[in-house]
Scaffold this active site. Structure first.
Site, short mmCIF file in Angstrom:
data_model
loop_
_atom_site.label_atom_id
_atom_site.label_comp_id
_atom_site.label_asym_id
_atom_site.label_seq_id
_atom_site.Cartn_x
_atom_site.Cartn_y
_atom_site.Cartn_z
N ASN A 8 -72.69 -71.81 -15.45
CA ASN A 8 -72.62 -70.35 -15.51
C ASN A 8 -72.34 -69.87 -16.92
O ASN A 8 -72.85 -68.82 -17.35
CB ASN A 8 -71.53 -69.85 -14.56
N GLU A 14 -88.26 -54.06 -26.87
CA GLU A 14 -89.16 -54.70 -27.81
C GLU A 14 -89.58 -56.10 -27.36
O GLU A 14 -90.57 -56.64 -27.84
CB GLU A 14 -88.50 -54.77 -29.19
#
Length: 258
Positions: free
Chosen positions: A43, A69
């Site tokens: 994790n 972007e």
């Protein structure tokens, strides 16, 4: 949980398992207290990836990048939007390099399969585009540009996007590191992973395994249409992996239109 793993700490009594780079996020993680499932560090790795992905929106930097972007620069066609990611360094350790040398090592590591979070052979396949997000107070534009030029010579870019690199610099380093680098790439190598997932799905779908759970919500045509989209996506990636530049390139817009 992410802070403890990235900082190299562990709970009292937890087994001291070494962490080393591997081919999958699951493989680079340590064992937890109760079970032999390394969720803590796994994790933490993905938390670090998401933290690097959004750092430009949260911290200042010499060359920030808006998350929109990524779509603009890394997705040439709407259907070819599956990205792979790699991180360097993967975990906290005692740094033996610093400054520009450390940044050089991180750029080299991002091309290494051991640092990829998806198992696929990117070195032998064509890249459509790539984005590199560097974090650290001492990272400057000249070092990033120099390393982008270096790894460009090692990457097989599609012929119509040889300069398909997007760079970003964030001044705030991630927890547990002095510098960090995230590489996002749109690579034709992803077809191997998608193909294996499709084959496993079709094995179950041919015998209508588990389909009854979804019949009240979806028609069978939906599964067929989705399988067709996946097949088309794989075909598109395979085509771009093998496509060659035309022998006669247009020299002007007039030649191109004619």
């Amino acid at each position: 949980m992410a802070e403890r793993s990235l900082a190299g700490g562990r709970r009292p009594g937890a087994p001291q398992a070494p962490v080393r780079p591997s081919q999958q996020g699951y493989s680079v993680a340590k064992a937890t207290d109760t079970k032999d499932l390394p969720f803590d560090t796994m994790n933490a790795i993905f938390a670090q990836m998401l933290s690097n992905l959004t750092c430009s929106m949260r911290y200042p930097g010499q060359l920030n990048m808006d998350i929109n972007e990524i779509t603009t620069n890394l997705v040439p066609y709407p259907r070819l939007h599956i990205l792979t990611s790699s991180i360097a360094p993967l975990y906290s350790s005692k740094q033996t390099l610093s400054g520009a040398k450390q940044l050089d090592a991180m750029f080299a590591s991002c091309l290494d399969a051991d640092h990829h979070l998806v198992r696929c052979d990117t070195k032998r396949n064509t890249y459509l585009a790539a984005a590199l997000i560097a974090r650290g107070p001492n990272v400057n534009v000249s070092d990033v540009s120099r390393n982008v030029a270096k790894i460009r010579s090692q990457m097989k870019m599609v012929y119509w996007n040889q300069d398909g690199f997007k760079s970003a610099i964030c001044s705030a380093p991630p927890l547990g590191h002095t510098q960090s680098l995230l590489m996002l790439a749109n690579s034709c190598a992803i077809t191997g992973k998608i193909g294996r997932m499709r084959d496993k799905f079709m094995q179950l779908y041919r015998v209508k395994s588990h389909v009854h759970h979804y019949r009240q919500y979806l028609e069978l045509d939906y599964f067929d249409a989705t399988a067709e989209i996946i097949n088309t996506t794989i075909d598109d990636y395979d085509y771009l992996a093998k496509v060659q530049p035309p022998k006669e390139r247009p020299r002007s817009m007039k030649d191109f239109l004619l």
